[in-house]
Design an enzyme around this catalytic site. Structure first.
Site, PDB file in Angstrom:
ATOM      1  N   GLU A 159     -34.575  56.479  66.968  1.00  9.97           N
ATOM      2  CA  GLU A 159     -34.798  55.293  67.802  1.00  9.97           C
ATOM      3  C   GLU A 159     -36.286  54.996  67.995  1.00  9.97           C
ATOM      4  O   GLU A 159     -36.791  54.968  69.118  1.00  9.97           O
ATOM      5  CB  GLU A 159     -34.081  55.455  69.145  1.00  9.97           C
ATOM      6  CG  GLU A 159     -32.573  55.571  68.973  1.00  9.97           C
ATOM      7  CD  GLU A 159     -31.807  55.667  70.305  1.00  9.97           C
ATOM      8  OE1 GLU A 159     -32.431  55.969  71.338  1.00  9.97           O
ATOM      9  OE2 GLU A 159     -30.587  55.426  70.287  1.00  9.97           O
ATOM     10  N   GLU A 322     -24.630  56.016  66.247  1.00 11.88           N
ATOM     11  CA  GLU A 322     -24.273  56.624  67.526  1.00 11.88           C
ATOM     12  C   GLU A 322     -23.312  55.699  68.252  1.00 11.88           C
ATOM     13  O   GLU A 322     -23.463  54.473  68.209  1.00 11.88           O
ATOM     14  CB  GLU A 322     -25.508  56.826  68.426  1.00 11.88           C
ATOM     15  CG  GLU A 322     -26.468  57.888  67.972  1.00 11.88           C
ATOM     16  CD  GLU A 322     -27.642  58.060  68.946  1.00 11.88           C
ATOM     17  OE1 GLU A 322     -27.519  57.667  70.122  1.00 11.88           O
ATOM     18  OE2 GLU A 322     -28.681  58.568  68.512  1.00 11.88           O
TER      19      GLU A 322
END
Ligand SMILES: [Zn+2]
Length: 698
Positions: A159, A322
């Site tokens: 991320e 995710e």
């Protein structure tokens, strides 16, 4: 519209199946647990685990002292159990020794303060010491595991830009890099920059690039050109860092794919700039099921993101890297997924083009901030839990979907959602802060197609329009170079464009177009002059009154909220007018026949009801292909993936009540349960069916 007739290759040639698994942190657990993890993974139908994302301090406990024994064992165990590793580089979280010895690795805040060690993502993109240490650990990982049978692909960092609002680094190295980037962008000519940034305002003129600092709370933040370029630079920096990481991996393991996990239409990073950097697009999706009021809207929002991430690579399947098997611990209200929702929300991703369902996290952490974040294996430690049962059930479904792997979504509609436009709308002073809502507006237009079961791509201004039949251009505030010409050609060649209020206002530098909006030549394409915009208050009443005999064939009135552009029809036909206030009777909806196409201008912000009706009519007029012919019940949608030979139809019920869906004349095969399905399909609450049929030609 994607025209490829055969399928894309799987995410990795090693595993031509749907991937199922998630973030696995054996580095947090004693070795006795590992064998049990392997048994449970098999029981849950998991085949791909993301390993080592935050494991730097276990891999290199002291500078230059590496300990790979534990990871060797985990890689071997995965291979022995027919599972694969999506192996991470560990740069997202750093060991204490690194920051203690090289404080320059920690980023500097906008206030000029060097941050302390701790948390994730807290690093400077420029720091030579940090880059050197990242190269050292990545080199060892690639050399050690590059040929390991369990290695599926690289999960580069985590991320990028995460934590806060992208939290750029404001250290002197990053500021100097920004100045160099500006020199390059403006041909080393400070006067070109001064004009682009309109620095005659407030005596803001720069005499040299050396005088420029990043915008921030202690300095300049009124020059929108500066703000915009700083945002562009933040993406440039992150990509440069990704290239730094992957250069090592590509050198040692040229055949292993690389990805980095994106986030939910994350504002600070322009993911279109990333599209060609990553081999495979992956993203982390955390919709707020049951706790934000409306699951149908939540699903449409998730679908917008899925469509965006698929469109980044022109239809190539992406990875849901995710998702949460139960509950996201940082939500304001941590409501559990209701029975059926886990399978439904996971298959929503597959329906929109994902070839994976990956979780955060496999085993619930025992301590620290993510100890209550949903996991496949809970603290109780065994498989006899509701959540594990849901995951295992999905695992059984995914095993039936080999045929879906590599298929794509075909779209005749594009909704434009553009990062620099979003940045500029959010930076500007005008309309009223709550009224701008660029992302929400784009999602609202997209949702109209999602509820009809019509495929949509979510594109930005760099994407060609030629392959689409309908281009939806909500709040196209900024026209980047070539965009107006692209729209003009698209409409002239027979396309239908729908543009809204607050479009064609500024150029790429955020300088207003002169000579009447929409600028850039779009005034003649849409046949309107947009003179001024009225932002109305919540209690204000405004109405869209459809004109008699309008070519949509719609009648009646719709509520208008927040924004009303006062436009003049300059050749366009008025299809609707305002009903209230001093501009009652003036045009609020127009259509201009231009070349072989049509250009609609929606001058006011309506509710979803009007958008649903508008796009419903345009879909019928244009004969846009729907996944199912019949009208879908409220809260039910149907999406399709195809390889040109077989259509895979996902019918999904996002309501908590039983729904009946008319399948028309077609007899489908039931992909999961076997047998045939025809006539009326009954879906339970949060139910989903996966059907197939021979491909229907578009
Ligand atoms: Zn820095």
């Amino acid at each position: 519209m994607h025209t490829q007739s055969d399928r894309y290759p799987p995410i990795s040639p090693k595993c031509p199946h749907m991937l199922h698994g998630g973030d696995y942190n054996p580095d947090q657990w004693p070795t006795e647990v590992w064998a049990e993890d392997m048994r449970l993974m098999k029981a849950a139908g998991c085949n791909a685990m993301s390993v080592g994302i935050f494991a730097w301090s276990r891999l290199e406990p002291q500078e230059g002292q590496y300990e790979f024994g534990w990871l060797d064992r985990i890689m071997d165990m995965l291979a022995e159990n027919d599972a694969f590793a999506i192996l991470a580089t560990p740069s997202a979280a750093r060991p204490a020794w690194l920051d203690a010895r090289y404080p320059e690795c920690c980023k500097v805040t906008a206030e000029g303060q060097r941050r302390d060690h701790g948390m994730r993502h807290n690093f400077c993109w420029s720091s030579p010491a940090f880059r050197e240490k990242v190269t050292a650990i990545n080199t060892r990982l690639a050399e050690r595991y590059g040929t390991h049978p369990a290695l599926l692909m690289w999960h580069v960092s985590n991320e990028y830009g995460g934590e806060g609002s992208g939290a750029p680094c404001y250290c002197e190295l990053c500021q100097a890099w920004f100045r160099d980037w500006l020199r390059d962008r403006y041909d080393n000519d400070i006067e070109t920059l001064n004009h682009a940034w309109w620095t005659a305002f407030w005596s803001s003129r720069y005499e040299s690039f050396d005088q420029i600092d990043a915008p921030g709370p202690l300095g300049e933040r009124a020059i929108h050109g500066l703000t915009l370029d700083w945002k562009r630079f933040n993406t440039h920096q992150a990509i440069d860092f990704y290239r730094h990481e992957t250069s090592t991996l590509k050198r040692i393991t040229p055949d292993v794919s690389c990805t980095t996990n994106f986030m939910w239409a994350f504002e600070p990073q322009d993911y279109w700039q990333w599209a060609n950097e990553v081999d495979i697009v992956s993203w982390d999706g955390y919709p707020g099921w049951h706790c934000r009021g409306d699951d149908v809207r939540e699903a449409a929002g998730a679908a917008f993101n899925h469509d965006l991430f698929r469109s980044l690579k022109a239809g190539r399947p992406f990875m849901l890297m995710e998702s949460v098997p139960s509950v996201t611990s940082w939500f304001p209200v941590c409501k559990l997924k209701r029975p059926g929702m886990h399978k439904l929300s996971s298959l929503l991703a597959i329906a929109h083009g994902s070839d994976t369902v990956q979780y955060f996290q496999w085993r619930k952490s025992r301590g620290a901030t993510e100890k209550f974040f949903g996991a496949v294996v809970d603290h109780v430690g065994h498989e006899d839990t509701r959540v594990f049962g849901d995951v295992a059930e999905l695992g059984r479904v995914l095993k039936k979907l080999d045929g879906v792997v590599g298929t794509t979504v075909r779209s005749e509609v594009a909704v434009l959602f553009d990062w620099p436009t979003r940045w500029a709308v959010s930076a500007m002073s005008g309309l009223g802060h709550r009224h701008r809502n660029y992302l929400g507006t784009c999602m609202q237009h997209h949702a109209a197609f999602w509820t009809m079961g019509i495929g949509v791509d979510v594109i930005d201004q760099t994407v060609a329009l030629d392959e689409y039949r309908l281009a939806v251009l909500p709040m196209l505030y900024m026209l980047r170079p070539g965009m107006a010409e692209k729209i003009e050609r698209f409409v002239a060649d027979g396309g239908t464009a729908v543009m809204t209020y607050w479009s064609g206002i500024v150029d790429e530098h955020d300088l207003c177009h002169l000579g009447g909006w929409p600028g850039g030549g779009l005034r003649k394409v849409f046949g309107v002059w947009d003179e001024e915009t009225d932002a109305i208050c919540e209690d204000d009443v405004q109405r869209l009154v459809l004109s008699e005999g309008n070519e949509l064939g719609l009648a009646g009135e719709y509520e208008i909220h927040q924004l009303c552009a006062l436009i003049h029809a300059e050749g366009a036909t008025v299809a609707g007018t305002y009903g209230e206030d001093f501009y009652a009777g003036r045009p609020a909806l127009t259509v201009n026949h231009y070349g072989d196409g049509k250009a609609w201008y929606v001058a006011a912000r309506t509710g979803q009801d009007f958008l649903d009706d508008l796009y419903g009519r345009l879909a019928s007029d244009l004969g846009l292909r729907r996944t199912l012919d019949a009208t879908l019940p409220q809260g039910v949608t149907a999406r399709m993936r195809t390889n040109g030979e077989t259509d895979y139809v996902f019918v999904m019920n996002f309501t908590d009540a039983v729904a009946g869906v008319d399948l028309g004349e077609t007899t489908f095969a039931d992909v999961v349960n076997g047998g045939e399905v025809a006539g009326r399909l009954a879906l339970p609450a949060y139910g989903v069916a996966i059907l197939s049929r021979p491909a229907v030609e578009a």
